[in-house]
Design a protein around this motif. Structure first.
Motif, PDB file in Angstrom:
ATOM      1  N   SER A   1     -41.956 -12.116   7.686  1.00  0.00           N
ATOM      2  CA  SER A   1     -42.979 -12.947   8.322  1.00  0.00           C
ATOM      3  C   SER A   1     -44.031 -13.405   7.325  1.00  0.00           C
ATOM      4  N   ARG A   2     -44.663 -14.516   7.644  1.00  0.00           N
ATOM      5  CA  ARG A   2     -45.748 -15.013   6.793  1.00  0.00           C
ATOM      6  C   ARG A   2     -46.870 -13.981   6.737  1.00  0.00           C
ATOM      7  N   GLU A   3     -47.123 -13.346   7.882  1.00  0.00           N
ATOM      8  CA  GLU A   3     -48.190 -12.348   7.925  1.00  0.00           C
ATOM      9  C   GLU A   3     -47.900 -11.177   6.997  1.00  0.00           C
ATOM     10  N   ALA A   4     -46.638 -10.744   6.968  1.00  0.00           N
ATOM     11  CA  ALA A   4     -46.263  -9.623   6.108  1.00  0.00           C
ATOM     12  C   ALA A   4     -46.410  -9.997   4.632  1.00  0.00           C
TER      13      ALA A   4
ATOM     14  N   GLY B   1     -41.076 -17.015   9.557  1.00  0.00           N
ATOM     15  CA  GLY B   1     -41.377 -16.665   8.178  1.00  0.00           C
ATOM     16  C   GLY B   1     -40.346 -17.241   7.235  1.00  0.00           C
ATOM     17  N   TYR B   2     -39.935 -16.441   6.229  1.00  0.00           N
ATOM     18  CA  TYR B   2     -38.995 -16.905   5.212  1.00  0.00           C
ATOM     19  C   TYR B   2     -37.888 -15.878   5.030  1.00  0.00           C
ATOM     20  N   ILE B   3     -36.761 -16.368   4.495  1.00  0.00           N
ATOM     21  CA  ILE B   3     -35.619 -15.484   4.279  1.00  0.00           C
ATOM     22  C   ILE B   3     -34.925 -15.862   2.973  1.00  0.00           C
ATOM     23  N   ALA B   4     -34.526 -14.846   2.207  1.00  0.00           N
ATOM     24  CA  ALA B   4     -33.757 -15.053   0.981  1.00  0.00           C
ATOM     25  C   ALA B   4     -32.324 -14.615   1.252  1.00  0.00           C
ATOM     26  N   TYR B   5     -31.396 -15.581   1.203  1.00  0.00           N
ATOM     27  CA  TYR B   5     -29.997 -15.272   1.479  1.00  0.00           C
ATOM     28  C   TYR B   5     -29.299 -14.760   0.227  1.00  0.00           C
TER      29      TYR B   5
ATOM     30  N   LEU C   1     -49.886 -19.748   0.602  1.00  0.00           N
ATOM     31  CA  LEU C   1     -48.536 -19.197   0.709  1.00  0.00           C
ATOM     32  C   LEU C   1     -47.513 -20.327   0.808  1.00  0.00           C
ATOM     33  N   THR C   2     -47.803 -21.316   1.658  1.00  0.00           N
ATOM     34  CA  THR C   2     -46.896 -22.454   1.810  1.00  0.00           C
ATOM     35  C   THR C   2     -46.695 -23.181   0.490  1.00  0.00           C
ATOM     36  N   VAL C   3     -47.788 -23.420  -0.213  1.00  0.00           N
ATOM     37  CA  VAL C   3     -47.720 -24.113  -1.499  1.00  0.00           C
ATOM     38  C   VAL C   3     -46.874 -23.315  -2.500  1.00  0.00           C
TER      39      VAL C   3
ATOM     40  N   ARG D   1     -43.318 -24.350  -4.279  1.00  0.00           N
ATOM     41  CA  ARG D   1     -43.188 -24.386  -5.735  1.00  0.00           C
ATOM     42  C   ARG D   1     -42.057 -23.475  -6.193  1.00  0.00           C
ATOM     43  N   LEU D   2     -41.943 -22.321  -5.550  1.00  0.00           N
ATOM     44  CA  LEU D   2     -40.868 -21.385  -5.887  1.00  0.00           C
ATOM     45  C   LEU D   2     -39.509 -22.035  -5.665  1.00  0.00           C
TER      46      LEU D   2
END
Length: 231
Positions: free
Chosen positions: A173-176, A220-224, A193-195, A199-200
């Motif tokens: 999650s973004r919060e985490a 949030g975000y996920i790395a596959y 965080l979004t920026v 960039r990443l």
């Protein structure tokens, strides 16, 4: 037991060297796909590399340069090419020694012993390589490297990638993320965080990995880790 990576496409010679070195209790690994030598090197994380110059796809100099950019592992060239420039180039690309074919196995074994003794018997620790999708992640240097090259990340970008990869294939999650970054005294806001994530992704695009970091709207975000997860 020391792990040795033998990068040799002559299957007969590979089998002969593996048999002889196994008698010294070395764990011998070979290459399955010569277009993915760097990725297989990272996965095996050997204590020493033995490499030929003439290989399918890319030559040994290319892979020596790639390996040396990420690791101080001893590298020994074993090649039938005998021009002085080949020996000079191997050293310029970071090799530690060079043996010309045909060779005597006692010489090969003696050189391997010497390289391992110098590298590991005097308090030097073998660097631990963190990997994700075949790429080497160096969180101290804030770099990511694979067969497509190497990119440098900002400290925030590197830490975000670290947090996502630690929970790969799971939504973070973004919060985490913000909480962990704040706990680490990086003081990142929701907009920052979004920026940083954008960039990443752009940096990872240079390594064909940008699509592996995905946004889950409202979550949030996920790395596959595997392509089979990608949507």
């Amino acid at each position: 037991m020391f792990k040795l990576l033998l990068i040799e496409d002559d299957t007969t010679l590979f089998s002969e060297i593996r048999e002889r070195l196994s008698q010294w209790s070395y764990e011998i690994h070979g290459i399955h796909d010569f277009s993915l030598v760097f990725q297989e090197f990272i996965e095996i994380n050997p204590d020493l590399v033995i490499i030929d110059i003439q290989l399918p796809k890319y030559d040994g100099f290319h892979w020596c340069r790639m390996i040396r950019s990420r690791s101080n592992v001893p590298i020994l060239f074993l090649s039938s090419r005998d021009h002085p420039s080949d020996i000079v180039m191997s050293m310029q690309f970071g090799a530690d020694d060079f043996i010309q074919k045909p060779f005597h196995f006692d010489v090969l074994i003696a050189k391997i012993h010497a390289l391992l003794r110098r590298a590991y018997n005097y308090g030097a620790e073998k660097p631990e390589l963190k990997t994700w999708r075949g790429a080497a992640l160096d969180y101290e240097k804030n770099t990511v490297s694979n067969e497509y090259g190497s990119v440098e990340l900002s400290k925030n970008e590197s830490y975000i990638l670290k947090l996502l990869v630690e929970q790969k294939n799971k939504i973070v999650s973004r919060e985490a993320l913000i909480s962990r970054l704040w706990d680490d005294e990086r003081f990142i806001s929701d907009n920052t965080l979004t920026v940083n994530v954008n960039r990443l992704r752009k940096r990872l695009d240079e390594l064909k990995l940008g699509h592996c970091i995905q946004t889950k709207v409202g979550q949030g975000y996920i790395a596959y880790e595997e392509d089979s997860y990608d949507q």
